[in-house]
Design an enzyme around this catalytic site. Structure first.
Site, PDB file in Angstrom:
ATOM      1  N   ASN A 152      74.395   0.937  69.900  1.00 53.45           N
ATOM      2  CA  ASN A 152      75.107   1.673  70.355  1.00 53.45           C
ATOM      3  C   ASN A 152      76.374   1.185  70.685  1.00 53.45           C
ATOM      4  O   ASN A 152      77.695   2.483  71.014  1.00 53.45           O
ATOM      5  CB  ASN A 152      74.272   2.533  71.486  1.00 53.45           C
ATOM      6  CG  ASN A 152      74.049   1.592  72.676  1.00 53.45           C
ATOM      7  OD1 ASN A 152      73.362   0.868  71.921  1.00 53.45           O
ATOM      8  ND2 ASN A 152      74.888   2.419  73.331  1.00 53.45           N
ATOM      9  N   GLN A 180      71.570   6.215  66.670  1.00 54.86           N
ATOM     10  CA  GLN A 180      72.784   6.244  66.762  1.00 54.86           C
ATOM     11  C   GLN A 180      72.783   6.595  65.159  1.00 54.86           C
ATOM     12  O   GLN A 180      73.801   6.418  64.215  1.00 54.86           O
ATOM     13  CB  GLN A 180      73.129   4.959  67.119  1.00 54.86           C
ATOM     14  CG  GLN A 180      73.637   5.109  68.357  1.00 54.86           C
ATOM     15  CD  GLN A 180      74.665   5.722  68.779  1.00 54.86           C
ATOM     16  OE1 GLN A 180      75.438   6.432  68.199  1.00 54.86           O
ATOM     17  NE2 GLN A 180      74.746   5.964  70.479  1.00 54.86           N
ATOM     18  N   SER A 200      68.329  12.179  69.722  1.00 57.15           N
ATOM     19  CA  SER A 200      68.854  12.728  70.628  1.00 57.15           C
ATOM     20  C   SER A 200      69.971  14.199  69.889  1.00 57.15           C
ATOM     21  O   SER A 200      70.607  13.227  70.076  1.00 57.15           O
ATOM     22  CB  SER A 200      69.740  11.619  71.907  1.00 57.15           C
ATOM     23  OG  SER A 200      69.839  12.365  72.902  1.00 57.15           O
ATOM     24  N   ALA A 201      69.741  14.937  70.185  1.00 55.67           N
ATOM     25  CA  ALA A 201      70.637  16.265  69.243  1.00 55.67           C
ATOM     26  C   ALA A 201      72.096  15.690  69.794  1.00 55.67           C
ATOM     27  O   ALA A 201      72.907  16.069  69.294  1.00 55.67           O
ATOM     28  CB  ALA A 201      70.609  17.620  69.897  1.00 55.67           C
ATOM     29  N   HIS A 202      72.048  15.268  71.127  1.00 62.95           N
ATOM     30  CA  HIS A 202      73.511  15.318  71.344  1.00 62.95           C
ATOM     31  C   HIS A 202      74.768  14.424  70.826  1.00 62.95           C
ATOM     32  O   HIS A 202      75.172  14.359  70.482  1.00 62.95           O
ATOM     33  CB  HIS A 202      74.286  15.123  73.710  1.00 62.95           C
ATOM     34  CG  HIS A 202      73.667  14.106  73.887  1.00 62.95           C
ATOM     35  ND1 HIS A 202      74.861  12.872  74.482  1.00 62.95           N
ATOM     36  CD2 HIS A 202      72.269  13.601  73.724  1.00 62.95           C
ATOM     37  CE1 HIS A 202      73.723  12.557  74.506  1.00 62.95           C
ATOM     38  NE2 HIS A 202      72.707  11.860  75.019  1.00 62.95           N
ATOM     39  N   THR A 238      56.934  23.948  79.552  1.00 59.87           N
ATOM     40  CA  THR A 238      57.858  25.217  78.608  1.00 59.87           C
ATOM     41  C   THR A 238      58.861  24.288  77.537  1.00 59.87           C
ATOM     42  O   THR A 238      59.375  23.820  78.571  1.00 59.87           O
ATOM     43  CB  THR A 238      57.862  26.093  79.619  1.00 59.87           C
ATOM     44  OG1 THR A 238      57.330  27.274  80.170  1.00 59.87           O
ATOM     45  CG2 THR A 238      59.032  27.252  78.056  1.00 59.87           C
ATOM     46  N   CYS A 325      82.511  -7.515  81.391  1.00 63.86           N
ATOM     47  CA  CYS A 325      83.082  -8.899  82.932  1.00 63.86           C
ATOM     48  C   CYS A 325      83.662  -7.387  83.578  1.00 63.86           C
ATOM     49  O   CYS A 325      84.279  -7.982  84.397  1.00 63.86           O
ATOM     50  CB  CYS A 325      83.321 -10.155  83.042  1.00 63.86           C
ATOM     51  SG  CYS A 325      85.232  -9.775  82.381  1.00 63.86           S
TER      52      CYS A 325
END
Ligand code: PLP
Length: 375
Positions: A152, A180, A200-202, A238, A325
């Protein structure tokens, strides 16, 4: 002020079509999928249709998809299950995995005294496959290999076919953090067998806080969350019905336009590299160009700047700090610390990550902003 969003590896803006269809589903479906009346059955139907559609994209069975609140949870569930339910005694991983994997493994190591073996990574972020083979050869007990599909921070891609074949040879399980990769690359799990993956949908223009774990058929699942029989007992609670529906819609769109979007985004990445190299002679790519994801570009500059991401933010540009850093709240990039020599880690580094909503004009704006900052 002009706004440019070049931080799509962190999260993507939702696709307008996904928003429209989610709103419609919220207006029309109010039931709890566990209820047996018509309202509940309608909600259940949304969830199960989404599961089938997602499974089809990966060429797996819908019963192998478990919905979660994102990829961190999915990675935790898979790793926890490997140790607590599948009797895994050794995990092989790398230092450049996402913290959702590294911190989860660290916790399992401390709690259950499993062996953790670290595979070597080169200066471009590529796994040393010979070393992986040696580790697999020497590992004791049931072994799981956990290596990410695309890094990523720097975009370096894993050769999943190679790792899958090695795991098969040594009878090891294979988990890949595919966050990714899903929605960006075609992933056929019959062609490239991987036992566990996550999404991950986002990251592909869907809603935030929803994702899934894929568990290959035959593996039992010990839940992390108790209190209900949803997801066949693998995850109580749910279901996030409308978000699950939106995730499936976003994945459909991503795969429908994959090649066109990929070409556009890769064109932007190449254009940005050209523009940066002609403006800043000593700019360097972190990781690699060949063998990296088409949407992620991490670079470091020779020019001095302690606060580059903040200076870009002031000009309306969103991107991510990639400096090893960097001062402030972040401890710096564990990925850059792993792949770069010390003197290179001190240079200001930035990750730009693109989507099909971005344009060449935005690249020009960012390059001219950098020019003004380094003046
Ligand atoms: N793994 C990778 C490679 C990621 O890039 C991310 C998000 O940045 C995650 C896991 C965590 O995903 P989520 O935000 O869905 O928990």
């Amino acid at each position: 002020m002009k706004k440019v969003y070049f931080d799509n590896a962190a999260t993507t803006p939702m696709h307008p079509e996904v928003i429209v269809s989610m709103v419609k589903s919220m207006q029309e479906t109010c039931g709890n999928p566990s209820s047996t009346h018509a309202f509940g059955r309608a909600a259940k139907s949304l969830v199960e249709t989404a599961r089938k559609s997602i499974a089809k994209h990966l060429n797996v069975s819908s019963s192998e998809i478990i919905f979660t609140a994102g990829a961190s949870e999915a990675n935790n569930l898979i790793l926890h299950n490997a140790v607590c339910n599948l009797n895994v005694k050794t995990i092989i991983t790398s230092r450049i995995e996402h913290h959702a994997v590294l911190h989860s493994i660290e916790k399992l190591y401390k709690t259950y005294q499993i062996d953790v073996l670290i595979v070597d990574v080169d200066t471009k972020g590529f796994i040393d496959y010979k070393h992986l083979e040696t580790l697999l050869h020497n590992a004791s007990g049931k072994t799981l290999v956990s290596l990410m599909y695309a890094n990523n921070e720097i975009g370096t891609l894993l050769d999943c076919d190679k790792v899958s074949a090695l795991c098969e040879k040594f009878d090891a399980l294979f988990h890949s953090d595919t966050v990714q990769g899903i929605g960006h690359y075609a992933i056929d799990l019959q062609k490239t067998p991987i036992d566990f993956i996550v999404a991950s949908a986002h990251k592909f223009h869907g809603p935030k806080g929803v994702g899934f774990a894929y568990f290959k058929k035959g593996f039992g699942i010990e839940p992390l969350i108790f209190g209900g029989s949803q997801e066949k007992g693998a995850r109580a609670g749910t279901e996030n019905v409308h978000a699950i529906f939106g995730m499936a819609a976003a994945l459909d769109l991503a795969y429908a336009h994959l090649e066109k979007d990929k070409q556009h985004v890769f064109g932007l990445k190449k254009y940005m590299i050209d523009q940066l190299q002609s403006t800043f002679e000593s700019v360097k790519i972190n990781g690699t160009f060949e063998g990296a994801s088409y949407n992620i570009l991490s670079v470091r500059f020779n020019e001095k700047s302690d606060l580059l991401p903040f200076q870009l933010d002031l000009k309306g540009i969103a991107c991510s700090s990639g400096s090893a850093c960097q001062s402030g709240s972040s401890a710096g990039s564990h990925v850059l610390q792993t792949i770069l020599p010390l003197q290179e880690q001190e240079k200001p580094a930035i990750r730009f990550s693109f989507s099909h909503f971005n344009t060449k004009e935005e690249v020009d704006y960012v390059v001219s902003a950098l020019k003004a900052i380094f003046k």
